[in-house]
Enzyme design. Structure first.
Site, mmCIF file in Angstrom:
data_model
loop_
_atom_site.group_PDB
_atom_site.id
_atom_site.type_symbol
_atom_site.label_atom_id
_atom_site.label_comp_id
_atom_site.label_asym_id
_atom_site.label_seq_id
_atom_site.Cartn_x
_atom_site.Cartn_y
_atom_site.Cartn_z
ATOM 1 N N LYS A 91 62.529 35.852 37.318
ATOM 2 C CA LYS A 91 63.199 34.539 37.290
ATOM 3 C C LYS A 91 64.585 34.545 37.950
ATOM 4 O O LYS A 91 65.622 34.421 37.271
ATOM 5 C CB LYS A 91 63.306 34.047 35.850
ATOM 6 N N ASP A 109 41.965 34.521 35.019
ATOM 7 C CA ASP A 109 42.131 33.067 35.047
ATOM 8 C C ASP A 109 42.555 32.557 36.424
ATOM 9 O O ASP A 109 43.158 31.507 36.550
ATOM 10 C CB ASP A 109 43.138 32.626 33.973
ATOM 11 N N ASP A 146 46.222 29.531 38.961
ATOM 12 C CA ASP A 146 45.748 30.149 37.727
ATOM 13 C C ASP A 146 45.536 29.021 36.726
ATOM 14 O O ASP A 146 46.343 28.108 36.637
ATOM 15 C CB ASP A 146 46.711 31.225 37.229
#
Ligand code: GTP
Length: 363
Positions: A158, A107, A218
Site C-alpha cells: 500500500k 478466485d 478476482d
C-alpha cells in the site's frame, strides 16, 4: 506438462452470504461452478494435473468434482487441518510436486497467457515468476517493483500516493521451481508476498515479474463477482444476445433484453422484464410485471408479481414477495424469503447494499 496448485482453502468471508453454503470455487458464474472456468483456462494451456489445496472440510468440493475426469482434468486434493496461508498450503502439497509448477489463487478469472509466462520463466531461470497486472489505484494494494529486465526489486505494501513507482500488482499466479519449497516452513502459516518472496530477494534468489495487460479479475468481493458476470455475458452472447440453456416458458408480452442467459426450465410471465446484463439460474420464476435488471439469480428463485430486482445477487431458491424491491448491491443468501408467511407480504424493500443470510425471512 506443468502441474497446477489451486488455492481454495480461504474463508471467503467477503463473499458472504453467497459463500455460506457454497465454497467460493463452486459459486456459479454464468450458471457453471467457477472451477469449471478455471479448469477450462488451465486446459487451454496444457495444464491438466491439478492439486486443489483445500481447507479442513473439503467434502462438498470433493463430492462435486471428484477426480476431475468429467472436466477433462486430473484432480488430487491436498487437505489442511488448519489454514496454512497461501505459501504454507503449497508446502503442504509438496509430495505432489517434483518439477516447475504453477500456483493460482482459486478466485481469479483471467486471460493471462500462461504458456508465454512459462516460456519467460524458463528463459530467465528464475526460482519464482509472478504474473503482474495493472490497477488504477495502487495505493490500496501491494505493488511489485521490477527493473527494466523484469527482475523483482521489491514488494511495497500500500504505497502512499507520493511513493508510487508502479501500478503493477501481484496477480496471484506464480510459476515456481520445486526448490522454493525448501524456503517455506512446514505446518506453519505463511503467505507468499509477505513471508516467502521478500526473504528470497534478500538472499539474492532470482524472482521475476511479468506484466500482463490481459483481462484479470478476482471474484473475492460481490461487486467483482457481479462485474465478472457483466463482462462475461458480453463476451459469450454479445451486447444484446440472449441465450436459453434449455426449454423455458416466456410469455409473448414479456420482454427480455440482452445480454442475458436464461437457465433451463425458467418461467417468465406476462408483462415481466428481464433486462441485461442478467443471468437467471435454472427453474427461476419471474411473475407478472416483475422486473429483473443487471442481476444474477441462482437456481430455483421465485420473483413474485411486480417485484423489482436491480444490480443485485440472489442465491438459490429465494422467494421475493409481490412488489418488493431488492436494489443495488444487495445480496440474498440461499432460501431467503422477502416477505412473510405462506403468502409473502407485499412491498418489502431491501435497501441498496443490504445482505441477508441464508434461510432468513425479511418483511
Ligand atoms: P476472504 O475471507 O474474503 O479474504 O477470502 P479468501 O481467504 O478466500 O481469499 P483471499 O483473497 O484471502 O485468498 C486468495 C486465495 O487463496 C483464495 O482462493 C483462497 O481460497 C486461498 N487461500 C487463502 N488462504 C488460504 C489457506 O490458508 N489455505 C489454502 N489452501 N488456500 C488459501
Amino acid at each position: 506438462m506443468m502441474k497446477a496448485v489451486i488455492l481454495v482453502g480461504g474463508e471467503a468471508t467477503r463473499l458472504r452470504p453467497l459463500t455460506c453454503n457454497t465454497p467460493k470455487i463452486m459459486i456459479p458464474v454464468l450458471n457453471r461452478p467457477f472451477f469449471e472456468h478455471l479448469a477450462g483456462y488451465l486446459k487451454k494451456h496444457n495444464v491438466i494435473d491439478i492439486v486443489l489445496a483445500v481447507g479442513k472440510s473439503p467434502e462438498q468440493i470433493q463430492d462435486y468434482f471428484g477426480d476431475g475426469s468429467r472436466l477433462g482434468v486430473r484432480l488430487t486434493y491436498s487437505i489442511e487441518d488448519l489454514a496454512l496461508g497461501t505459501a504454507g498450503a503449497v508446502k503442504n502439497a509438496e509430495r505432489f510436486l517434483d518439477d516447475s509448477f504453477v500456483v493460482l489463487n482459486g478466485d481469479i478469472f483471467t486471460d493471462i497467457d500462461l504458456s508465454a509466462m512459462l516460456r519467460l520463466h524458463r528463459k530467465s531461470k528464475a526460482m519464482a515468476s509472478l504474473a503482474l497486472t495493472p490497477v488504477d489505484d495502487p495505493t490500496i494494494y501491494g505493488v511489485v517493483e521490477t527493473d527494466s529486465e523484469g527482475r523483482v526489486r521489491r514488494f511495497i505494501e500500500k504505497p502512499s500516493r507520493d511513493k508510487v513507482t508502479t501500478n503493477m500488482i501481484n496477480a496471484g499466479i506464480y510459476i515456481l521451481e520445486p526448490d522454493i519449497l525448501n524456503h517455506i516452513a512446514p505446518n506453519t502459516f505463511s503467505m507468499f508476498e509477505r513471508d516467502v518472496f521478500p526473504p528470497l530477494l534478500e538472499e539474492g534468489q532470482v524472482v521475476y515479474g511479468y506484466p500482463f495487460q490481459d483481462y484479470w479479475i478476482d471474484i473475492g468481493t460481490p461487486d467483482k463477482y457481479l462485474k465478472l458476470h457483466h463482462d462475461l455475458l458480453r463476451r459469450h452472447v454479445g451486447n444484446r444476445g440472449i441465450e436459453f440453456e434449455g426449454e423455458s416458458f416466456v410469455h409473448s408480452s414479456a420482454q427480455i433484453e440482452g445480454p442475458a442467459i436464461i437457465g433451463e426450465g425458467c418461467f417468465i410471465d406476462r408483462n415481466s422484464i428481464v433486462k441485461g446484463p442478467a443471468v437467471l439460474g435454472a427453474r427461476c420464476r419471474i411473475e407478472e410485471g416483475a422486473v429483473v435488471e443487471g442481476a444474477v439469480l441462482w437456481q430455483g428463485c421465485q420473483i413474485s408479481r411486480g417485484a423489482k430486482l436491480r444490480n443485485c445477487l440472489v442465491a438459490c431458491r429465494c422467494r421475493v414477495g409481490e412488489e418488493s424491491e431488492i436494489l443495488d448491491g444487495s445480496i440474498l443468501g440461499d432460501d431467503v424469503l422477502v416477505g412473510r408467511g405462506s403468502e409473502l407480504s407485499k412491498g418489502t424493500k431491501i435497501w441498496p447494499g443490504k445482505n441477508i443470510g441464508p434461510g432468513k425471512v425479511s418483511s
